[in-house]
Design an enzyme around this catalytic site. Structure first.
Site, PDB file in Angstrom:
ATOM      1  N   HIS A  94      -7.545  -5.462   0.307  1.00  0.00           N
ATOM      2  CA  HIS A  94      -6.316  -4.694   0.479  1.00  0.00           C
ATOM      3  C   HIS A  94      -5.234  -5.461   1.255  1.00  0.00           C
ATOM      4  O   HIS A  94      -4.074  -5.427   0.889  1.00  0.00           O
ATOM      5  CB  HIS A  94      -6.669  -3.375   1.174  1.00  0.00           C
ATOM      6  CG  HIS A  94      -5.606  -2.347   1.120  1.00  0.00           C
ATOM      7  ND1 HIS A  94      -5.043  -1.885  -0.053  1.00  0.00           N
ATOM      8  CD2 HIS A  94      -4.966  -1.675   2.112  1.00  0.00           C
ATOM      9  CE1 HIS A  94      -4.125  -0.977   0.232  1.00  0.00           C
ATOM     10  NE2 HIS A  94      -4.057  -0.827   1.529  1.00  0.00           N
ATOM     11  N   SER A 111       0.830  -1.196   0.000  1.00  0.00           N
ATOM     12  CA  SER A 111       0.000   0.000   0.000  1.00  0.00           C
ATOM     13  C   SER A 111       0.875   1.260   0.000  1.00  0.00           C
ATOM     14  O   SER A 111       1.637   1.430  -0.955  1.00  0.00           O
ATOM     15  CB  SER A 111      -0.938  -0.050   1.203  1.00  0.00           C
ATOM     16  OG  SER A 111      -1.990   0.820   1.009  1.00  0.00           O
ATOM     17  N   ASP A 137      -9.573  -5.266  -3.927  1.00  0.00           N
ATOM     18  CA  ASP A 137      -9.067  -4.137  -3.158  1.00  0.00           C
ATOM     19  C   ASP A 137      -9.821  -2.855  -3.516  1.00  0.00           C
ATOM     20  O   ASP A 137      -9.797  -2.417  -4.669  1.00  0.00           O
ATOM     21  CB  ASP A 137      -7.569  -3.965  -3.452  1.00  0.00           C
ATOM     22  CG  ASP A 137      -6.912  -2.943  -2.514  1.00  0.00           C
ATOM     23  OD1 ASP A 137      -5.677  -2.917  -2.441  1.00  0.00           O
ATOM     24  OD2 ASP A 137      -7.651  -2.176  -1.851  1.00  0.00           O
TER      25      ASP A 137
END
Ligand SMILES: CSCC[C@H](NC=O)C(=O)N[C@@H](Cc1ccccc1)C(=O)O
Length: 719
Positions: free
Chosen positions: A696, A576, A664
């Site tokens: 995610h 991320s 995600d």
């Protein structure tokens, strides 16, 4: 270099990934000086490809001096995969269980059960009652609270919506104006033409959660009611009873003008509400224009505490502890935001998601787990004076989590980068220094990495804006080689996501795994991480792609200077925002990093502004004030692109592995796919793994294990 074999890596993964993680733990007083400890755990099951949940029970006795006597482990592990929420009643005599079961047709049903110490005494099929949608069991909204009289249960569930029907549904024809009595027979209202109305939910990991409402189950009647008088356009969560059961207090998040993703975002506009159930009047307790959460009453019901921070700016911030005096309605900030901790005043501020419901040592002292630089720490707060006492600071266990308190018996969970979770109990001294606690383990850690050593180093950035703010790096080294000079080891530099989160010195699965397999690991808590004061957090927005990148690079070079690492074999990893950083590192230092592995990376903020569930984070981190109207200009797009890894794509040489979750919503897979394609088009070696049904975190058991093996083979192939 001859790295350990794939078979060895599989074996090490099986061992380290088997470490259970604590889901919840509570104390029940079962005798004069006898307490039972009920803990629920989650453990990866590679064979069944799922996380199993199980409960353990221990017995703890106190001796005649009130100190810990015996700790008894009856060895009772019970698998409990259908339990969603469990709450013991105030007397400890009853236990409420929210259970999810699939019926014969495979449809999911939710039951609310009540057990006494002999059997199940209530069993309510909430789905069949059809008073609401799914009951919320998540960490943001979820709650299950006993009334003090133990005759009612309070929880939150999806608000029931009118049935949407088609204008062309023949079964509905004829029962309209010609035959109004037919309509009258219908139990529920129906709405024509709404079948395909978009119902926005709260985003990543909260899919389908749109409008939660409080629900009250009366155990005598078996009936569920949704209280009247609720505020409009507010999503209700974290509901608790007022001490006399006359009302409820809850956190309400604003739905309008539209919802932004809630998970990992503690800056959503919200308020603490009090709904009086008889008058059906609802008042706000907190001040408007803030982000608030986690209301909890003191044992004597005189005070309500909750957490507060700004609803603008970074998604994780240093928070305030607010005390609301129930009778006088006086409100006081009892712990305020800390901008810059100092040697003299090292407390870095409060970084807390939710209080435990049983967090009161007495009517003036609460116990809380909070980030304290690179450690998760238990602190005691005097809510009258605001005085903070650190209760845990031992060198052996890096991170502690407060679980429960009964009388002065405290239950906690501790771990370190080399030791998985361990439940411990201790007695808080009645007099003197309350941090002098003699902790006693209830069991041994299930995984101990005896051939790994960990440490934390503090670094100061070079001269630039925010250079008066230090940061830390957690380093894991194989014990066999520590200090030895002859064999230089490969290094993996790890950047956490957020960006406003933090690596804590708790059990770190992937870093521990790779260290077991011969790597040195540097987990970088760059400026902007939580736990170092609000000034550190505020130093990052507008400087993502520079400050965070420089800190990661400084950490990598500091580890190399320690002399244990082969500077020609350095890889970078992160997910991320950690993926934003790892792809930045290979673009900005193309000759330094020889491999990159990244999960759901943010690669182009400009692209991301209009996709994903939190456009506000994109603007905030690019140094712009978010507005729900989001009217981006060419300059704004340029600024967001220029601080993104994609701006450096032409310089990238490092072979790059990307792992994406197809579901995600936080960082849409297109961010990784496009980066992968840009590398392919430039002849840079790259591999993309797409995990279906993963969001995610990519934390489904099979996907997580596959990610690790691909990370290992990718790094060992290219270092
Ligand atoms: C525009 S998405 C930014 C990245 C994302 N931020 C928030 O969700 C992120 O880095 N996520 C972290 C998870 C996380 C975020 C904040 C606090 C704790 C964890 C990640 O997936 O590693």
């Amino acid at each position: 270099m001859d790295f350990p074999s794939v078979e060895r890596a599989v074996k090490v993964y099986r061992e380290c990934a088997s470490a259970p993680s604590l889901s919840s733990a509570s104390l029940q007083k079962t005798g004069d000086s006898v307490f039972s400890v009920h803990s629920t755990w989650s453990q990866r099951d590679l064979e069944r490809e799922c996380n199993i949940k199980y409960r353990q029970t221990h017995i703890v006795t106190l001796d005649s001096n009130g100190q810990i006597g015996d700790v008894i482990d009856p060895g009772t592990n019970t698998e409990l995969n259908s339990e969603q929420l469990v709450r013991w009643s105030p007397s400890g005599k009853l236990k409420a269980v929210l259970r999810k079961i699939k019926d014969k047709k495979g449809d999911e049903k939710q039951y609310l059960e009540v057990w006494n110490n002999i059997a199940k005494i209530h069993n309510i099929n909430l789905t069949a009652l059809d008073k609401h949608g799914k009951v919320y069991e998540d960490g943001e909204f979820g709650c299950l609270e006993w009334s003090s009289c133990e005759s009612q249960l309070l929880y939150v569930a999806e608000k029931k919506q009118p049935k949407a029907v088609s204008y062309f549904d023949k079964s509905k024809e004829g029962g309209s104006e010609e035959n109004p009595e037919t309509d009258a027979k219908k139990k529920d209202p129906e709405v024509k033409g709404d079948q395909f109305v978009h119902r926005q939910d709260w985003g990543e990991l909260l899919v389908g959660k749109h409008s939660p409402v409080p629900c009250i189950l009366n155990l005598q009647t078996g009936q569920v009611t949704i209280p009247e008088g609720l505020p409009n356009d507010v999503s209700v969560g974290q509901a608790i009873w007022t001490p006399d059961d006359s009302g409820i207090v809850f956190t309400g998040w604003e739905n309008e003008p539209y919802r932004l993703g809630l998970i990992y975002c503690r800056n959503r506009r919200s308020a603490i509400y009090h709904l009086d159930l008889s008058s059906q009047t609802c008042n706000t307790i907190s001040i408007t224009g803030q982000s608030v959460r986690s209301p909890v009453f003191s044992p004597d019901a005189s005070k309500l505490i909750y957490i507060q921070n700004s609803c603008h700016g970074p998604h994780m911030q240093c928070a305030q502890l607010i005390v609301y005096h129930w009778e006088s309605k006086e409100t006081k900030v009892t712990v305020d935001i800390v901008q810059r901790p100092t040697e003299g005043r090292p407390f870095p501020g409060l970084y807390v998601g939710r209080f435990e419901q049983q967090c009161w040592l007495d009517n003036e002292t609460i116990l809380v787990s909070t980030a304290w630089r690179s450690s998760q720490t238990i602190i005691a707060i005097n809510i009258c004076t605001g005085e903070v006492t650190r209760l845990t600071n031992g060198p052996d266990f890096g991170s502690w989590m407060f679980c429960d308190i009964k009388q002065r018996l405290i239950l906690a969970c501790r771990s370190s980068p080399t030791r998985s979770a361990q439940l411990v109990v201790g007695v808080i001294p009645q007099e003197g220094d309350i941090s002098c606690i003699n902790w006693k383990p209830l069991h041994e850690s299930s995984v101990i990495l005896s051939d790994v050593i960990w440490s934390v180093i503090t670094l100061k950035p070079k001269t630039e804006q925010g250079s008066d703010i230090d940061f830390e790096t957690i380093i894991l080294k194989p014990k066999a080689n520590s200090g030895s000079q002859e064999k230089k080891l490969p290094l993996i530099v790890w950047a956490h996501g957020g960006p406003h989160s933090v690596f804590s010195t708790g059990y770190l699965l992937l870093p521990g795994l790779f260290c077991q397999l011969g790597f040195v690991i540097a987990c970088v808590n760059y400026r902007g991480s939580i736990g170092f004061g609000q000034a550190s957090i505020d130093s990052l927005p507008g400087f993502v792609g520079t400050h965070d990148v420089k800190d990661v690079q400084a950490a990598a070079e500091a580890v190399i200077e320690q002399g244990l690492v082969d500077r020609e074999r350095v890889a970078v990893s992160g997910g991320s925002h950690g993926g934003f950083l790892s792809t930045h590192m290979i673009g900005q230092y193309p000759d330094f990093y020889k491999a990159c592995i990244t999960r759901n990376p943010v690669t182009n903020l400009a692209d991301k502004l209009f996709c994903g569930d939190i456009p506000d984070l994109t603007m905030t981190e690019a140094g712009m004030d978010f507005d729900f109207k989001i009217a981006p200009s060419a300059e704004m797009y340029a600024k967001m692109f220029n601080c993104s890894p994609m701006a450096h794509i032409d310089k990238v040489r490092a072979p790059t592995l990307l792992m994406l979750g197809s579901d995600d919503l936080r960082v849409p897979p297109q961010q990784g796919i496009r980066y992968h394609e840009m590398l392919k088009a430039r002849g840079v070696k790259t591999r993309l793994l797409m995990y279906p049904d993963n969001s995610h975190p990519i934390n489904k058991v099979d996907a997580e294990a596959d990610c690790f093996m691909n990370m290992y083979t990718w790094i060992t192939e290219h270092l």
